[in-house]
Design an enzyme around this catalytic site. Structure first.
Site, PDB file in Angstrom:
ATOM      1  N   TYR A 137       1.235  -2.344  -2.784  1.00 12.50           N
ATOM      2  CA  TYR A 137       0.951  -2.219  -4.222  1.00 12.50           C
ATOM      3  C   TYR A 137       2.083  -1.457  -4.916  1.00 12.50           C
ATOM      4  O   TYR A 137       2.635  -1.899  -5.924  1.00 12.50           O
ATOM      5  CB  TYR A 137      -0.396  -1.498  -4.426  1.00 12.50           C
ATOM      6  CG  TYR A 137      -0.624  -1.071  -5.842  1.00 12.50           C
ATOM      7  CD1 TYR A 137      -0.832  -2.021  -6.842  1.00 12.50           C
ATOM      8  CD2 TYR A 137      -0.603   0.277  -6.198  1.00 12.50           C
ATOM      9  CE1 TYR A 137      -1.016  -1.618  -8.166  1.00 12.50           C
ATOM     10  CE2 TYR A 137      -0.786   0.678  -7.504  1.00 12.50           C
ATOM     11  CZ  TYR A 137      -0.988  -0.273  -8.488  1.00 12.50           C
ATOM     12  OH  TYR A 137      -1.158   0.120  -9.789  1.00 12.50           O
ATOM     13  N   GLY A 280      -3.831   6.053   3.902  1.00  8.57           N
ATOM     14  CA  GLY A 280      -2.907   5.904   2.776  1.00  8.57           C
ATOM     15  C   GLY A 280      -3.062   6.969   1.704  1.00  8.57           C
ATOM     16  O   GLY A 280      -2.290   6.991   0.750  1.00  8.57           O
TER      17      GLY A 280
END
Ligand code: UDP
Length: 325
Positions: A137, A280
């Protein structure tokens, strides 16, 4: 033209543009957005990858600037489905930029993210922090930032990149707000749990190197974000060069602090349980947003956590099922 104008940040920016007298409209394929989120403005329903429709729309409506919010935005999903992210966030954005070139649209306001920085190397990250994303992303947004720098040099397309921290809150009267499916963001999940409409919140990690052990994020009110976009357009119209601006509160709040503040605002208990860390997640993400204040004259109207939470709560109470479409 507000690309992604039926989504969370796009719809609030579109609303503010219309409030301030701009002849703005939404362009959205409604894959994730909601037609009901487009208040007092036209909605052109179409796909940004449809270059012919995009170019025709830009020409027919004599568009001066594109605000681009149409992107996939789930970090976790970008790890498991990177192709989907590179296609939509990079390839389709390139197609949009080419349509703008052909139609002679001079200005572009880009929805970027603090995820382009990757692992924080400073307490408060400013715009000079190295950009080395840690998930697909973030890379898709970083790639568009690179394209924009090159499009400026080669074609004179002027842009500002706005790197958001955690967008939160809703229209102050609760007319529009956050409605994602699936919902993964902390504040709607906390409020849903307070209302008894969602399960107990799972706090992702209690062993982070932070004062209370939970993750710290920088929450910024959606209308303050929207206001910065309008200032970005003014900045470009004034003939200024391309630039990037962080948009955050400059103050970090831990997950447990958000829970406590939500209990005060709602007057309800937020059921929660500790859970393992989420892959993450960095421990702490806080922005240094002085450049936006200095250069754009940006000032937050809803800086404290209770006002962010109470606008989100108003939306939640008025629209417990979101937009229902
Ligand atoms: N978070 C959490 N439980 C949840 C959702 C989020 O503890 O169910 C935490 C998450 O680990 C992060 C913060 O809340 O520290 C904000 O997460 P969100 O997904 O809202 O935004 P992100 O920071 O990932 O963009």
């Amino acid at each position: 033209m507000v690309a992604g104008g039926a989504g969370y940040i796009g719809s609030h920016t579109l609303w503010l543009l219309r409030q301030r007298g701009h002849d703005a409209f939404a362009f959205d394929n409604l894959s994730e957005g909601h037609a009901a989120a487009v208040l007092d403005a036209d909605l052109v329903q179409g796909d940004l990858a449809d270059a012919e429709l995009v170019e025709r729309t830009l020409r027919e409506r004599k568009v001066e600037a594109v605000f681009h919010f149409a992107a996939h935005c789930y970090v976790g999903e970008s790890v498991t489905e990177p192709a989907k992210y590179y296609k939509n966030n990079v390839v389709t954005t390139l197609s949009l930029l080419e349509s703008m070139r052909r139609a002679g649209v001079p200005f572009f306001v880009f929805s970027s993210t603090c995820a382009t920085y990757g692992e924080p190397k400073q307490e408060r990250m400013d715009e000079t922090h190295p950009q080395w994303p840690v998930n697909p992303y973030g890379w898709t947004k970083f790639m568009v930032e690179r394209m924009l720098a090159d499009f400026d040099r080669a074609y004179g397309l002027r842009s500002v990149c706005l790197r958001y921290f955690n967008a939160a809150g809703a229209h102050p009267e609760g007319l529009i707000g956050e409605d994602h499916d699936p919902e993964t963001h902390l504040i709607p999940l906390v409020l849903g749990a307070a209302a008894g409409r969602r399960p107990a919140l799972k706090v992702f990690g209690d062993d982070w190197p932070t004062p209370d052990g939970s993750c710290i994020r920088d929450y910024i009110h959606i209308l303050d974000l929207a206001d910065a976009h309008l200032r970005g357009l003014d900045y470009l119209r004034a003939g200024n060069p391309c630039a990037a601006f962080n948009l955050g509160n400059g103050a970090g709040y831990s997950v447990l602090e958000v829970i406590r503040a939500a209990e005060e605002v709602t007057g309800k208990r937020v059921p929660f349980e500790m859970a393992p860390r989420r892959a993450g997640d960095p421990a702490r993400l806080v922005g240094d947003c002085r450049r936006a204040a200095e250069v754009l004259g940006w000032k937050q109207a809803f800086a404290d956590l209770p006002s962010i939470l109470s606008s989100a709560w108003r939306w939640h109470e008025r629209h417990p099922d979101g937009f229902k479409d």
